[in-house]
Every structure is written in structure tokens, then in C-alpha cells.
Design a protein around this motif. Sequence first.
Motif, PDB file in Angstrom:
ATOM      1  N   ALA A 133      -0.249  -3.719  -9.630  1.00 24.64           N
ATOM      2  CA  ALA A 133      -0.420  -2.384  -9.041  1.00 24.64           C
ATOM      3  C   ALA A 133      -1.303  -1.506  -9.923  1.00 24.64           C
ATOM      4  CB  ALA A 133       0.947  -1.728  -8.833  1.00 24.64           C
ATOM      5  N   GLU A 134      -1.070  -1.552 -11.223  1.00 24.37           N
ATOM      6  CA  GLU A 134      -1.855  -0.736 -12.158  1.00 24.37           C
ATOM      7  C   GLU A 134      -3.321  -1.184 -12.182  1.00 24.37           C
ATOM      8  OE1 GLU A 134      -1.981   0.278 -16.902  1.00 24.37           O
ATOM      9  OE2 GLU A 134      -0.051  -0.251 -16.025  1.00 24.37           O
ATOM     10  N   SER A 135      -3.554  -2.496 -12.212  1.00 24.35           N
ATOM     11  CA  SER A 135      -4.924  -3.031 -12.254  1.00 24.35           C
ATOM     12  C   SER A 135      -5.707  -2.678 -10.986  1.00 24.35           C
ATOM     13  CB  SER A 135      -4.904  -4.552 -12.407  1.00 24.35           C
ATOM     14  OG  SER A 135      -4.312  -4.915 -13.630  1.00 24.35           O
ATOM     15  N   ALA A 136      -5.012  -2.678  -9.843  1.00 28.48           N
ATOM     16  CA  ALA A 136      -5.687  -2.408  -8.566  1.00 28.48           C
ATOM     17  C   ALA A 136      -5.755  -0.919  -8.243  1.00 28.48           C
ATOM     18  CB  ALA A 136      -4.976  -3.136  -7.438  1.00 28.48           C
ATOM     19  N   GLY A 137      -5.007  -0.125  -8.986  1.00 28.47           N
ATOM     20  CA  GLY A 137      -5.000   1.320  -8.730  1.00 28.47           C
ATOM     21  C   GLY A 137      -4.207   1.698  -7.493  1.00 28.47           C
ATOM     22  N   VAL A 138      -3.135   0.932  -7.242  1.00 30.71           N
ATOM     23  CA  VAL A 138      -2.246   1.251  -6.118  1.00 30.71           C
ATOM     24  C   VAL A 138      -0.830   1.425  -6.660  1.00 30.71           C
ATOM     25  CG1 VAL A 138      -3.665  -0.020  -4.452  1.00 30.71           C
ATOM     26  CG2 VAL A 138      -1.760  -1.185  -5.573  1.00 30.71           C
ATOM     27  N   SER A 139       0.059   1.884  -5.819  1.00 27.34           N
ATOM     28  CA  SER A 139       1.444   2.097  -6.275  1.00 27.34           C
ATOM     29  C   SER A 139       2.211   0.776  -6.293  1.00 27.34           C
ATOM     30  CB  SER A 139       2.160   3.091  -5.357  1.00 27.34           C
ATOM     31  OG  SER A 139       2.374   2.508  -4.083  1.00 27.34           O
ATOM     32  N   LEU A 140       3.249   0.740  -7.108  1.00 26.72           N
ATOM     33  CA  LEU A 140       4.126  -0.441  -7.187  1.00 26.72           C
ATOM     34  C   LEU A 140       4.741  -0.700  -5.809  1.00 26.72           C
ATOM     35  CD1 LEU A 140       5.790  -2.633  -8.620  1.00 26.72           C
ATOM     36  CD2 LEU A 140       7.403  -0.846  -9.314  1.00 26.72           C
TER      37      LEU A 140
ATOM     38  N   VAL B 229       2.504  -2.722  -3.500  1.00 27.77           N
ATOM     39  CA  VAL B 229       2.517  -4.164  -3.794  1.00 27.77           C
ATOM     40  C   VAL B 229       3.800  -4.793  -3.249  1.00 27.77           C
ATOM     41  CG1 VAL B 229       2.549  -5.912  -5.632  1.00 27.77           C
ATOM     42  CG2 VAL B 229       1.034  -3.924  -5.822  1.00 27.77           C
ATOM     43  N   GLN B 230       4.933  -4.133  -3.472  1.00 26.75           N
ATOM     44  CA  GLN B 230       6.218  -4.666  -2.996  1.00 26.75           C
ATOM     45  C   GLN B 230       6.249  -4.773  -1.470  1.00 26.75           C
ATOM     46  OE1 GLN B 230       8.759  -1.727  -4.824  1.00 26.75           O
ATOM     47  NE2 GLN B 230       9.111  -2.994  -6.654  1.00 26.75           N
ATOM     48  N   ARG B 231       5.806  -3.728  -0.818  1.00 29.82           N
ATOM     49  CA  ARG B 231       5.822  -3.736   0.648  1.00 29.82           C
ATOM     50  C   ARG B 231       4.865  -4.786   1.207  1.00 29.82           C
ATOM     51  NH1 ARG B 231       5.073   2.068   3.066  1.00 29.82           N
ATOM     52  NH2 ARG B 231       5.695   0.956   4.940  1.00 29.82           N
ATOM     53  N   MET B 232       3.730  -4.974   0.530  1.00 29.76           N
ATOM     54  CA  MET B 232       2.763  -5.967   0.996  1.00 29.76           C
ATOM     55  C   MET B 232       3.308  -7.383   0.834  1.00 29.76           C
ATOM     56  SD  MET B 232      -1.227  -5.913   0.172  1.00 29.76           S
ATOM     57  CE  MET B 232      -2.272  -7.286   0.559  1.00 29.76           C
ATOM     58  N   GLU B 233       3.904  -7.670  -0.319  1.00 29.82           N
ATOM     59  CA  GLU B 233       4.448  -9.008  -0.552  1.00 29.82           C
ATOM     60  C   GLU B 233       5.609  -9.320   0.384  1.00 29.82           C
ATOM     61  OE1 GLU B 233       5.391  -9.843  -4.629  1.00 29.82           O
ATOM     62  OE2 GLU B 233       3.290  -9.792  -5.242  1.00 29.82           O
ATOM     63  N   ASN B 234       6.361  -8.308   0.766  1.00 29.92           N
ATOM     64  CA  ASN B 234       7.506  -8.509   1.657  1.00 29.92           C
ATOM     65  C   ASN B 234       7.145  -8.346   3.137  1.00 29.92           C
ATOM     66  OD1 ASN B 234       9.224  -8.953  -0.549  1.00 29.92           O
ATOM     67  ND2 ASN B 234       9.565  -6.761  -0.803  1.00 29.92           N
ATOM     68  N   ALA B 235       5.855  -8.147   3.407  1.00 32.89           N
ATOM     69  CA  ALA B 235       5.349  -7.964   4.779  1.00 32.89           C
ATOM     70  C   ALA B 235       6.098  -6.863   5.514  1.00 32.89           C
ATOM     71  CB  ALA B 235       5.420  -9.277   5.555  1.00 32.89           C
ATOM     72  N   GLU B 236       6.343  -5.761   4.803  1.00 38.59           N
ATOM     73  CA  GLU B 236       7.062  -4.634   5.405  1.00 38.59           C
ATOM     74  C   GLU B 236       6.137  -3.691   6.161  1.00 38.59           C
ATOM     75  OE1 GLU B 236       9.216  -2.734   2.258  1.00 38.59           O
ATOM     76  OE2 GLU B 236      10.370  -4.536   1.813  1.00 38.59           O
ATOM     77  N   ALA B 237       4.836  -3.811   5.911  1.00 37.07           N
ATOM     78  CA  ALA B 237       3.877  -2.945   6.595  1.00 37.07           C
ATOM     79  C   ALA B 237       2.519  -3.623   6.628  1.00 37.07           C
ATOM     80  CB  ALA B 237       3.770  -1.607   5.863  1.00 37.07           C
ATOM     81  N   VAL B 238       1.697  -3.216   7.573  1.00 37.11           N
ATOM     82  CA  VAL B 238       0.325  -3.721   7.642  1.00 37.11           C
ATOM     83  C   VAL B 238      -0.515  -2.894   6.674  1.00 37.11           C
ATOM     84  CG1 VAL B 238      -1.699  -4.045   9.106  1.00 37.11           C
ATOM     85  CG2 VAL B 238       0.578  -4.391  10.056  1.00 37.11           C
TER      86      VAL B 238
ATOM     87  N   ARG C 199      -3.713  -1.291   4.550  1.00 43.10           N
ATOM     88  CA  ARG C 199      -5.078  -0.861   4.875  1.00 43.10           C
ATOM     89  C   ARG C 199      -6.071  -1.854   4.286  1.00 43.10           C
ATOM     90  NH1 ARG C 199      -5.620   5.108   2.787  1.00 43.10           N
ATOM     91  NH2 ARG C 199      -5.620   3.814   0.943  1.00 43.10           N
ATOM     92  N   LEU C 200      -7.218  -1.972   4.911  1.00 47.61           N
ATOM     93  CA  LEU C 200      -8.239  -2.922   4.458  1.00 47.61           C
ATOM     94  C   LEU C 200      -8.687  -2.613   3.036  1.00 47.61           C
ATOM     95  CD1 LEU C 200      -9.879  -5.381   5.260  1.00 47.61           C
ATOM     96  CD2 LEU C 200     -11.599  -3.870   6.216  1.00 47.61           C
ATOM     97  N   ASP C 201      -8.799  -1.340   2.704  1.00 45.53           N
ATOM     98  CA  ASP C 201      -9.201  -0.942   1.360  1.00 45.53           C
ATOM     99  C   ASP C 201      -8.202  -1.428   0.315  1.00 45.53           C
ATOM    100  OD1 ASP C 201     -10.807   0.622  -0.567  1.00 45.53           O
ATOM    101  OD2 ASP C 201      -8.984   1.840  -0.721  1.00 45.53           O
ATOM    102  N   THR C 202      -6.918  -1.337   0.633  1.00 45.33           N
ATOM    103  CA  THR C 202      -5.863  -1.805  -0.277  1.00 45.33           C
ATOM    104  C   THR C 202      -5.953  -3.310  -0.472  1.00 45.33           C
ATOM    105  OG1 THR C 202      -4.430  -0.010   0.475  1.00 45.33           O
ATOM    106  CG2 THR C 202      -3.364  -1.851  -0.652  1.00 45.33           C
ATOM    107  N   VAL C 203      -6.178  -4.025   0.630  1.00 45.94           N
ATOM    108  CA  VAL C 203      -6.309  -5.495   0.562  1.00 45.94           C
ATOM    109  C   VAL C 203      -7.474  -5.872  -0.344  1.00 45.94           C
ATOM    110  CG1 VAL C 203      -6.805  -7.576   1.916  1.00 45.94           C
ATOM    111  CG2 VAL C 203      -5.267  -5.843   2.830  1.00 45.94           C
ATOM    112  N   LYS C 204      -8.613  -5.201  -0.159  1.00 41.66           N
ATOM    113  CA  LYS C 204      -9.792  -5.491  -0.987  1.00 41.66           C
ATOM    114  C   LYS C 204      -9.494  -5.275  -2.462  1.00 41.66           C
ATOM    115  CE  LYS C 204     -13.350  -4.175   2.371  1.00 41.66           C
ATOM    116  NZ  LYS C 204     -14.344  -3.160   2.710  1.00 41.66           N
ATOM    117  N   ARG C 205      -8.891  -4.138  -2.790  1.00 39.28           N
ATOM    118  CA  ARG C 205      -8.635  -3.794  -4.191  1.00 39.28           C
ATOM    119  C   ARG C 205      -7.688  -4.788  -4.850  1.00 39.28           C
ATOM    120  NH1 ARG C 205      -7.437   2.572  -3.794  1.00 39.28           N
ATOM    121  NH2 ARG C 205      -7.141   2.403  -6.031  1.00 39.28           N
TER     122      ARG C 205
END
Length: 201
Positions: A25-32, A35-44, A46-52
Motif C-alpha cells: 500500500a505504501e509503495s503504490a501510494g494507496v491505503s491499506l 489493498v485488503q478490499r482488492m485482495e478479498n474482492a470486496e469492491a471493483v 478503479r483502473l488507476d488503482t490497479v495500474k499503481r
Amino acid sequence: MDSKALGAKLKTLRLKNAYSQEELAESAGVSLRTVQRMENAEAVPRLDTVKRLFQIFGLSPDEVMDWTQTEDKGYLLGMNLSGLIFIVLPLLGVVLPLILWMSRKDKIAGVSELGRSLVNFQLTWALVYYLWSTFCGWLMGFFNFSGNGDVSPALVYNYLYVRVGGIFFIYLLEIFMISLNTYRINKGLKVKYLPKINFLK
């Protein structure tokens, strides 16, 4: 975008590269929590987040999107056959495949390649169709204007022969290429639409 496949791939890459969720999360500049929600497929995401997130592992957006696409040969076949609407109205032969392409371009494997190739082919031959029809109309008008105003039956016959012959060739090419590529899709081969101008890259 298939959130489950994306999340599973992110977790696999994170563990393989020995990142904790906090470090990623720190390396990509996103919140922890992102990352947790993405790994658990809790939400779709944004494309920008995926890229980062995936750029940290040296992956391009195109490579990432490939994991989220499903296989659907039936959709590809239907989309390809939609080009036959050209026979009814040439412009529809461009519009319908374009709509089908745009609606599923990131969701079904092979749609982007087929859509781009089919729409470029249809655009090319719709343009040829309309240019040919315009030229034939101009030609008839030219002969009518340059004479005494009377149009001989032979001239009308030749005009129709030339115009219909050109349109028949265009329709025959359309039907042949769409049929050929329907066969290729069914066999799992790459589509080949030729000749065409690459209007859309």
C-alpha cells in the motif's frame, strides 16, 4: 473487470515478492484498506488503482486486464456475424459491431482484437460502398448533362451494370471475409480481415 481474479493475482504477486499489505500500500501510494478490499474482492477497484499496484511488479495494464477476462466463443461468433447487417445498410455494419466491441472490450478475451479488426474492415468497405455509389451517380449525371438531355437505354444499362457489379463485389467480399473469420474463431484461430484501412488502432 473480474475482481476475484484480480485480487487473487495481486495476493499471489505480493506474497511471491515478500511484500506485506502495508508495504505494498505504501509503495503504490494507496491505503491499506484498498489493498485488503482488492485482495478479498470486496469492491471493483478503479483502473488507476490497479495500474499503481501492479506497476510495482513490472506489469502493464494490458497484462493485468488479461487475467480479468473470461472466454466466450459464442459472443465472439455473434459479434463477428453482426457484421452481416452490412447487407441491409452498410453503416449498420460498422455501428453494430462497434457497440458490441465497446460493451465487452475488457470483459471477454479476444473481443478487443476482433472488434478493432472487424470495425476497421467494415469502415473501409462502407466508405468504398458510398464512394462507389456517389461516383456512379456523378457519372450518370455527367453523361446526361453532356448530351442533349436524352439518356439512351444502353447508357442506363451500362450504368446499372457498373454500379450493381461494384456493389455485388463489395457484398461478396463482406460475406466471404465474415464467413472465413467465423470459421477461424470457431477453430480458435486469429482473425484476419483484409483488405482494410486501420482507422482505429
